[in-house]
Motif scaffolding. Structure first.
Motif, PDB file in Angstrom:
ATOM      1  N   ALA A 157       0.826  -1.205   0.000  1.00  0.00           N
ATOM      2  CA  ALA A 157       0.000   0.000   0.000  1.00  0.00           C
ATOM      3  C   ALA A 157       0.863   1.258   0.000  1.00  0.00           C
ATOM      4  O   ALA A 157       0.591   2.218  -0.735  1.00  0.00           O
ATOM      5  N   ALA A 158       1.909   1.265   0.814  1.00  0.00           N
ATOM      6  CA  ALA A 158       2.792   2.431   0.883  1.00  0.00           C
ATOM      7  C   ALA A 158       3.555   2.628  -0.428  1.00  0.00           C
ATOM      8  O   ALA A 158       3.675   3.750  -0.929  1.00  0.00           O
ATOM      9  N   THR A 159       4.063   1.548  -1.000  1.00  0.00           N
ATOM     10  CA  THR A 159       4.861   1.651  -2.229  1.00  0.00           C
ATOM     11  C   THR A 159       4.001   2.092  -3.413  1.00  0.00           C
ATOM     12  O   THR A 159       4.397   2.976  -4.186  1.00  0.00           O
ATOM     13  N   ARG A 184       3.913   5.618  -5.689  1.00  0.00           N
ATOM     14  CA  ARG A 184       4.095   5.575  -7.143  1.00  0.00           C
ATOM     15  C   ARG A 184       2.972   6.304  -7.874  1.00  0.00           C
ATOM     16  O   ARG A 184       3.225   7.077  -8.809  1.00  0.00           O
ATOM     17  N   LEU A 185       1.728   6.066  -7.464  1.00  0.00           N
ATOM     18  CA  LEU A 185       0.596   6.652  -8.174  1.00  0.00           C
ATOM     19  C   LEU A 185       0.334   8.103  -7.803  1.00  0.00           C
ATOM     20  O   LEU A 185      -0.256   8.849  -8.606  1.00  0.00           O
ATOM     21  N   GLN A 186       0.725   8.509  -6.595  1.00  0.00           N
ATOM     22  CA  GLN A 186       0.491   9.879  -6.126  1.00  0.00           C
ATOM     23  C   GLN A 186      -1.006  10.221  -6.240  1.00  0.00           C
ATOM     24  O   GLN A 186      -1.839   9.433  -5.855  1.00  0.00           O
ATOM     25  N   ALA A 187      -1.328  11.377  -6.800  1.00  0.00           N
ATOM     26  CA  ALA A 187      -2.721  11.813  -6.894  1.00  0.00           C
ATOM     27  C   ALA A 187      -3.495  11.074  -7.966  1.00  0.00           C
ATOM     28  O   ALA A 187      -4.729  11.189  -8.037  1.00  0.00           O
ATOM     29  N   ARG A 188      -2.812  10.300  -8.794  1.00  0.00           N
ATOM     30  CA  ARG A 188      -3.494   9.572  -9.875  1.00  0.00           C
ATOM     31  C   ARG A 188      -4.191   8.316  -9.373  1.00  0.00           C
ATOM     32  O   ARG A 188      -4.937   7.685 -10.128  1.00  0.00           O
ATOM     33  N   GLY A 189      -3.946   7.932  -8.125  1.00  0.00           N
ATOM     34  CA  GLY A 189      -4.507   6.676  -7.654  1.00  0.00           C
ATOM     35  C   GLY A 189      -5.026   6.739  -6.238  1.00  0.00           C
ATOM     36  O   GLY A 189      -4.695   7.641  -5.459  1.00  0.00           O
ATOM     37  N   LEU A 190      -5.863   5.753  -5.909  1.00  0.00           N
ATOM     38  CA  LEU A 190      -6.380   5.575  -4.560  1.00  0.00           C
ATOM     39  C   LEU A 190      -6.137   4.133  -4.163  1.00  0.00           C
ATOM     40  O   LEU A 190      -6.551   3.200  -4.857  1.00  0.00           O
ATOM     41  N   VAL A 191      -5.464   3.941  -3.033  1.00  0.00           N
ATOM     42  CA  VAL A 191      -5.193   2.597  -2.523  1.00  0.00           C
ATOM     43  C   VAL A 191      -6.096   2.348  -1.332  1.00  0.00           C
ATOM     44  O   VAL A 191      -6.133   3.134  -0.381  1.00  0.00           O
ATOM     45  N   GLN A 192      -6.841   1.258  -1.389  1.00  0.00           N
ATOM     46  CA  GLN A 192      -7.718   0.861  -0.289  1.00  0.00           C
ATOM     47  C   GLN A 192      -7.159  -0.420   0.335  1.00  0.00           C
ATOM     48  O   GLN A 192      -6.987  -1.427  -0.347  1.00  0.00           O
ATOM     49  N   ALA A 193      -6.885  -0.372   1.633  1.00  0.00           N
ATOM     50  CA  ALA A 193      -6.293  -1.508   2.342  1.00  0.00           C
ATOM     51  C   ALA A 193      -7.322  -2.091   3.300  1.00  0.00           C
ATOM     52  O   ALA A 193      -7.859  -1.383   4.152  1.00  0.00           O
ATOM     53  N   ILE A 194      -7.595  -3.381   3.150  1.00  0.00           N
ATOM     54  CA  ILE A 194      -8.631  -4.062   3.919  1.00  0.00           C
ATOM     55  C   ILE A 194      -7.976  -5.008   4.923  1.00  0.00           C
ATOM     56  O   ILE A 194      -7.066  -5.763   4.576  1.00  0.00           O
ATOM     57  N   LEU A 215       1.599   4.073  10.054  1.00  0.00           N
ATOM     58  CA  LEU A 215       0.381   4.889  10.092  1.00  0.00           C
ATOM     59  C   LEU A 215       0.664   6.333   9.703  1.00  0.00           C
ATOM     60  O   LEU A 215      -0.134   6.978   9.003  1.00  0.00           O
ATOM     61  N   LYS A 216       1.798   6.840  10.132  1.00  0.00           N
ATOM     62  CA  LYS A 216       2.173   8.209   9.801  1.00  0.00           C
ATOM     63  C   LYS A 216       2.351   8.383   8.296  1.00  0.00           C
ATOM     64  O   LYS A 216       1.873   9.364   7.708  1.00  0.00           O
ATOM     65  N   VAL A 217       3.030   7.429   7.662  1.00  0.00           N
ATOM     66  CA  VAL A 217       3.264   7.521   6.220  1.00  0.00           C
ATOM     67  C   VAL A 217       1.968   7.329   5.451  1.00  0.00           C
ATOM     68  O   VAL A 217       1.652   8.086   4.519  1.00  0.00           O
ATOM     69  N   ILE A 218       1.180   6.320   5.821  1.00  0.00           N
ATOM     70  CA  ILE A 218      -0.056   6.023   5.100  1.00  0.00           C
ATOM     71  C   ILE A 218      -1.047   7.181   5.186  1.00  0.00           C
ATOM     72  O   ILE A 218      -1.739   7.514   4.219  1.00  0.00           O
ATOM     73  N   SER A 219      -1.137   7.818   6.365  1.00  0.00           N
ATOM     74  CA  SER A 219      -2.070   8.936   6.530  1.00  0.00           C
ATOM     75  C   SER A 219      -1.696  10.138   5.672  1.00  0.00           C
ATOM     76  O   SER A 219      -2.539  10.991   5.399  1.00  0.00           O
ATOM     77  N   SER A 220      -0.446  10.210   5.233  1.00  0.00           N
ATOM     78  CA  SER A 220      -0.016  11.337   4.404  1.00  0.00           C
ATOM     79  C   SER A 220      -0.185  11.057   2.904  1.00  0.00           C
ATOM     80  O   SER A 220       0.116  11.921   2.090  1.00  0.00           O
ATOM     81  N   ARG A 221      -0.668   9.877   2.567  1.00  0.00           N
ATOM     82  CA  ARG A 221      -0.825   9.502   1.160  1.00  0.00           C
ATOM     83  C   ARG A 221      -2.275   9.125   0.874  1.00  0.00           C
ATOM     84  O   ARG A 221      -3.111   9.058   1.766  1.00  0.00           O
ATOM     85  N   ASN A 222      -2.533   8.836  -0.390  1.00  0.00           N
ATOM     86  CA  ASN A 222      -3.887   8.487  -0.824  1.00  0.00           C
ATOM     87  C   ASN A 222      -4.194   7.029  -0.490  1.00  0.00           C
ATOM     88  O   ASN A 222      -4.345   6.198  -1.394  1.00  0.00           O
ATOM     89  N   VAL A 223      -4.279   6.722   0.791  1.00  0.00           N
ATOM     90  CA  VAL A 223      -4.572   5.376   1.251  1.00  0.00           C
ATOM     91  C   VAL A 223      -5.780   5.413   2.167  1.00  0.00           C
ATOM     92  O   VAL A 223      -5.823   6.194   3.127  1.00  0.00           O
ATOM     93  N   GLN A 224      -6.765   4.586   1.860  1.00  0.00           N
ATOM     94  CA  GLN A 224      -7.960   4.475   2.698  1.00  0.00           C
ATOM     95  C   GLN A 224      -7.926   3.138   3.413  1.00  0.00           C
ATOM     96  O   GLN A 224      -7.828   2.080   2.787  1.00  0.00           O
ATOM     97  N   LEU A 225      -7.987   3.162   4.740  1.00  0.00           N
ATOM     98  CA  LEU A 225      -7.971   1.942   5.540  1.00  0.00           C
ATOM     99  C   LEU A 225      -9.397   1.479   5.820  1.00  0.00           C
ATOM    100  O   LEU A 225     -10.228   2.249   6.321  1.00  0.00           O
TER     101      LEU A 225
END
Length: 546
Positions: free
Chosen positions: A268-270, A274-284, A303-313
């Protein structure tokens, strides 16, 4: 320094086998047949020079020390060891962390001239894969040769022989006694898919594991695993295709990662980086937190890194099924237009997918998640039960996960000439808990297996294996990582410092000195180029601003 990562990423390198029989718990190996004894025809050839020997089999063709001829079809060819019965014959199944590092350990030990073993390493791939660094293939941080060198390069300066083949079945008979069968004088026979038979005196089983995808409806058809080099290349190819498809469009690329252990969080972090604003990563994740078994420092850094990126938990959910989304479908040819040299028949369906989620506890509602790419990181299964079972069977203690029960010296119970390690071993610690299926465990077990083989061959006492955790570490992106060493309680190195520490630790653990040197020079060169580019960009910004 050697540190631990997720079990789903460390199955010591996998060795796909032929699934020709139904697995029965506690029953695996077949009785040794007389036609496999040394009274069968031997195919000999001139002794080879010291160094790597690659052996395959083919009709009326000779490779190394094996020749298969068209006559007497009923008797399969038997590999003729260079010294035959003069020196011990060690056969290692699986070229991952456990298998390869055991072979290199045997090569590094000092042996009496008449007891240095002849070693054969068997793997269905021509490359060793350093799996903890597979994520860096997605970020472009490493090249394929750096983390997946060929066995021919790694073993070129050793006496270890490498066979590129698949294991079909085993015929051990060391249960008859430590000295093996009195007729053949060996401890058993390995039957390869190519038809070749190898008699051995000592056997090391390090077959590894593979992703367990047959969990929910649709996961086999639509989800991508991430545990092998081929998996990483397919995921990278799919991401590249999606990036082209969505280029210039407003809708984001949707990537869903199932599982929030180390492997899931690292993916999820990697990918989000890579995708930046072009993508949304959802982690289940079925639990209400990520990395439930990780040190607190690693979890907080993640958690600190994921919260700063386009990742939805999406925590507290499990996947009920994966299905296609009904509607307009763009063809696979459009998704992969311009990509040559790849087998597209294995690609999953290009249309958007739907994951139906069920709450794992009260207070949550059902959800549906749309995805262009689904990555499955939950669960793995041992490859040991997939060996063919024919003829009459003998007892081999396997646990419910298909791993061989071993004693504390890593010998399979009831088979004094067979060692098992890594994902093929069900060794427990002093508290009775199974050791984790991680590369760190496999590293240490390979060292002990090599030593205990030396001790057994030289009639010395064998050492009990004791796992010593050195800590845990994970990547969180191109310049981010988290490292929690066990020898300093409460310490976690993260950010660029953690990233550097992790790269250095893995550089030290690469298989050979020569490969470490090549990779170290490559990484230093890349770092110098990136630093120069950063300085230049900074100067340009300063000058343009003035």
């Amino acid at each position: 320094m050697q540190l631990q990562m997720a079990s789903t990423i460390y199955p010591a390198a996998t060795l796909p086998l032929v699934n020709c029989g139904q697995f029965r718990r506690g029953k695996l190996f077949t009785k040794h047949s007389r036609k496999y004894s040394t009274n069968s025809r031997l195919f000999s050839s001139p002794a080879g020079r010291r160094g790597l020997h690659i052996v395959a089999s083919g009709t009326a063709t000779q490779y190394g020390s094996v020749m298969e001829v068209s006559g007497r079809e009923s008797e399969p060819p038997i590999y003729a060891w260079p010294d035959n019965n003069k020196r011990p014959r060690v056969c290692i199944l699986g070229g991952g962390f456990g298998g390869l590092y055991t072979a290199l350990r045997l090569e590094s030990l000092t042996w009496p001239d008449d007891k240095k073993p002849q070693v054969v390493l068997i793997d269905q791939s021509e490359r060793f894969v350093f799996k903890p660094l597979l994520y860096e293939l997605l970020s472009g941080e490493v090249d394929e040769w750096e983390i997946a060198p060929r066995f021919s390069d790694l073993l070129a300066n050793t006496a270890v022989k490498f066979f590129k083949d698949r294991v079909k079945s085993l015929h051990p008979h060391d249960h008859l006694g430590t000295n093996g069968d009195t007729v053949s004088g060996s401890a058993g026979v390995v039957h390869l898919e190519s038809g070749l038979l190898l008699e051995y005196d000592w056997l090391v089983i390090a077959l590894g594991a593979e992703a367990k995808l047959d969990v929910v409806p649709g996961s086999m058809e639509y989800a991508y695993p991430f545990s092998t080099l081929e998996d990483a290349l397919r995921v990278n190819e799919k991401l590249t295709a999606l990036e082209r498809k969505y280029f210039g469009k407003d809708s984001p690329i949707r990537v869903t990662v199932v599982g929030c252990g180390y492997s899931g969080v690292e993916l999820a972090a990697t990918i989000s980086e890579r995708l930046q604003a072009r993508g949304l990563v959802q982690a289940i994740n079925v639990q209400k937190t990520i990395l439930p078994n990780a040190p607190p420092g690693n979890r907080e850094s993640a958690l600190k890194v994921i919260s700063s990126r386009n990742v939805q938990l999406l925590l507290g959910y499990f996947v009920r099924c994966i299905r296609r989304e009904e509607g307009d479908i763009e063809t696979l040819q459009e998704l992969t237009n311009g990509e040559a040299g790849h087998d597209l028949t294995d690609d999953r369906n290009p249309e958007r997918l739907v994951l139906e989620l069920e709450p794992a506890e009260r207070g949550l509602k059902r959800q549906t998640v749309e995805a262009d790419l689904v990555l499955w990181t939950v669960g793995s299964k041992s490859l040991l039960p997939q060996l063919e079972t024919v003829d009459q069977q003998i007892d081999l203690s396997l646990n419910s996960r298909g791993q061989a029960e071993t004693d504390e010296t890593l010998r399979v119970k009831g088979h004094p000439r067979i060692f098992a390690l890594g994902d093929s071993s069900a060794l427990r610690d002093r508290r009775g808990k199974l050791l984790p299926d991680t590369a760190q465990v496999a590293f240490q077990q390979a060292d002990f297996t090599g030593w205990n083989l030396w001790a057994a061959i030289n009639d010395r006492p064998l050492l009990p294996f004791r796992f010593q955790s050195l800590g845990e570490m994970m990547t969180l992106g191109r310049y981010d990582a988290a490292v929690s060493p066990s020898f300093i309680e409460g310490l976690t190195l993260d950010g660029p410092i953690g990233h550097t520490a992790r790269k250095v630790a893995y550089l030290i653990r690469l298989p050979t000195d020569e490969h470490r040197l090549k990779v170290g020079i490559s990484w230093l060169t890349k770092s110098a180029v990136e630093s120069a580019a950063f300085v230049q960009n900074t100067l340009n910004e300063v000058l343009s601003g003035s």
